[in-house]
Structure formats: C-alpha cells, structure tokens
Design an enzyme around this catalytic site. Structure first.
Site, PDB file in Angstrom:
ATOM      1  CG  HIS A 110       7.055  -2.098   2.098  1.00  5.31           C
ATOM      2  ND1 HIS A 110       6.930  -0.986   2.893  1.00  5.31           N
ATOM      3  CD2 HIS A 110       5.853  -2.729   2.130  1.00  5.31           C
ATOM      4  CE1 HIS A 110       5.700  -0.926   3.367  1.00  5.31           C
ATOM      5  NE2 HIS A 110       5.021  -1.972   2.933  1.00  5.31           N
TER       6      HIS A 110
ATOM      7  CG  MET B  92      -1.894  -1.211   1.166  1.00  2.00           C
ATOM      8  SD  MET B  92      -3.448  -0.948   1.999  1.00  2.00           S
ATOM      9  CE  MET B  92      -2.889  -0.660   3.669  1.00  2.00           C
TER      10      MET B  92
HETATM   11  O1  PAF Z   1      -0.019  -5.580   3.719  1.00  2.00           O
HETATM   12  C1  PAF Z   1      -0.457  -4.714   2.924  1.00  2.00           C
HETATM   13  O2  PAF Z   1       0.200  -3.731   2.606  1.00  2.00           O
HETATM   14  C2  PAF Z   1      -1.846  -4.906   2.313  1.00  2.00           C
HETATM   15  O3  PAF Z   1      -2.720  -5.477   3.221  1.00  2.00           O
HETATM   16  C3  PAF Z   1      -1.820  -5.685   0.980  1.00  2.00           C
HETATM   17  C4  PAF Z   1      -1.325  -7.104   1.153  1.00  2.00           C
HETATM   18  C5  PAF Z   1      -0.952  -4.948  -0.027  1.00  2.00           C
HETATM   19  C6  PAF Z   1      -3.239  -5.753   0.414  1.00  2.00           C
HETATM   20  O4  PAF Z   1      -3.775  -4.487   0.199  1.00  2.00           O
END
Ligand code: PAF
Length: 284
Positions: free
Chosen positions: A37, A30
């Site tokens: 990430h 997101m």
């Molecule tokens: O973990 C996240 O950032 C969100 O829940 C995801 C997996 C991208 C789904 O919107």
C-alpha cells in the site's frame, strides 16, 4: 494529514483543491497497510499535487461466510504510516456513511467478474466495483492507483472505468513481495508459523510455470498439473491455476503475447492469491 469521515467534508476539501488547480491521486484501501500500500501512496505522491487514501472495509465485497468480521483493522498504525508517506487526506467513512440505505444499484463487469476468483467468491467483484465506483464519484481523482497483486480486481476496475467513461487514469503497480517471494497481503497475518514457511511456494510455482512457457512449452494443462502437484504435496488446497491473456483474463490464443498466470489456493484457513505477468516472445 487531514482525516475526514463524511462525504460532505471530503467533497468540500476536494472542491477547494480543485479551485486551486491541484491534481489528485487516489489510493483506495481496506486498511491494515503494508509496504505494498505504501508503495502506491509513494507513487501517488510523485504523480499528483494531492494524495487521498481511503480506508474502508467494504462489507459488500465479502461473502456471508468470509472474513469481514475478522479482517484486520489497525487504524492507529495505518494513520502513522500514511502521515509518514505523505498522504494529504485520509477518508475514513463508516458503513452507514457509505451505505445509508440498502443499495439498489448494481455495478457489474459481468463476464470478468464471474471467472477465476469470481467463480469461488460470487458477488465479490460486484461489491468491489460498486464501492470503487462510489469512491471515485466522491473523490473525483485524476489518477487511481491499485496493486497488481489483485490482478483480476485491477482488470475489473479498468474495464468498469472504460465502460462507464469515468474520467480517471487507472494505474496498476507491481506487487511488493517479502524477501522470500510471498506477495504482501493483509491476509498473510492469518497464516500460522508453519504455513508462513510454506506460503512462498505459491510464487515459486508461478515462476516455474512462466519459465516453462518462456522455454517454449505450449502444453499448458501439463505444465499446470506438474507444478501444482508440488503445491498439493505441501498442503495447499488449489482453487484454480489459470494461464490467461492479460487484457481480459480469457484463455490465450497462440498469438497472444501478454500473459498472466493467476493462482488462488488455500493454506489452512487462509486463501492466498498471486499472479505473474510476462510477455511471451512471438513464436517463429
Ligand atoms: O483491494 C482492496 O483493498 C479493495 O478491494 C478495494 C479496492 C479498496 C475496494 O474495497
């Protein structure tokens, strides 16, 4: 790195890669990217020929009084980090592209989605499941990489992939932590300076509970009560602390060895979650 905003353009690119016989790893996010990430992207880079990352703040997984509107959106910085970490394709769809019509279909991993975080955030995991299911159908990757920080989310998605026979390998990667132990999360930016100083207590509490179990204690409710009192004293409002078996997040039996301690608590306005996975030795 290519940035694509439409499903048609994404499919066209994926098709061309597939025709060249290239494998694809996918990291859904997101945005507001942090080192957690980026570690997913770096692992993806090692495991497939092509790395696709999506950034989509998914309205379907936020409750009516949650932080959808204020969720941090940092597209420019995210793009720079993705370029630097070797992403091939950023999929950046609009809400209209993802949900052109009110969605009629539900993807619900029933039991798992209603416990723990699902009990306090009704509908949240259905929103996660539908968007991940849609994204998997769009990207059709070989590997899906997700952080273990959202352990229940990871379990929900693994179960959905298994139940629906989706042709993708799901890989969870360890939580990346700040030097003081706080799990990296986009929502950490909501913490005030004083809350930020207290926040690492959450991870310390998880470690204390784990260590007590590893020392042989089986009185789980007592351990939880002892340890969470310190959190309450420090100003946390506890949502839940649960010792679960890691496969289905249900209470462990005496013979279950793979355990996870899940915690969710509010500090001021910020809801924090964290977990610790561990293997308990067989009791003699
Ligand atoms: O973990 C996240 O950032 C969100 O829940 C995801 C997996 C991208 C789904 O919107």
């Amino acid at each position: 790195m290519q940035t694509l905003t439409t499903i048609d353009a994404l499919r066209c690119c994926i098709k061309a890669w597939r025709q060249e016989g290239q494998s694809i790893a996918f990291v859904p996010t997101m945005g507001n990217l942090h080192a957690g990430h980026i570690s997913l992207v770096q692992t993806a880079r090692q495991q497939a020929d092509r790395v696709v990352v999506s950034i989509f703040v998914n309205p379907a997984q936020f409750g009516p009084h949650e932080d959808f509107a204020s969720y941090p959106r940092t597209e420019q910085q995210d793009q720079t980090q993705l370029i630097n970490s070797g992403t091939d394709l950023l999929f950046l769809p609009s809400a209209v592209e993802m949900y052109p019509n009110p969605i009629q279909t539900r993807v619900s991993v029933n039991e798992l989605s209603s416990m723990h975080c699902g009990a306090s955030r009704p509908g949240h995991f259905d929103g996660v499941a539908i968007v991940v299911c849609k994204l998997l159908n769009m990207v059709q990757p070989d590997i899906l990489l997700l952080g273990e920080k959202d352990f229940q989310q990871l379990t929900v998605i693994k179960t959905m992939v298994n139940d629906l026979n989706l042709p993708v390998a799901v890989q969870g990667l360890p939580t990346v932590r700040e030097a003081d132990g706080l799990a990296m999360s986009s929502r950490n930016s909501y913490l005030s300076l004083s809350e930020r100083q207290v926040a690492p207590l959450l991870y310390l509490t998880l470690c204390n509970i784990r260590d007590a179990i590893l020392k042989g204690r089986g009185d789980f409710p007592v351990i939880i009560a002892e340890q969470t009192q310190k959190l309450k004293d420090a100003g946390f409002l506890i949502d839940y602390v649960q010792i679960c078996r890691s496969t289905d997040l249900l209470p462990p039996t005496e013979i279950d060895q793979e355990l996870v301690i899940l915690i969710a608590a509010k500090l001021g306005k910020t809801r924090l979650i964290d977990n610790v996975y561990f293997i308990r030795p067989v009791s003699s």
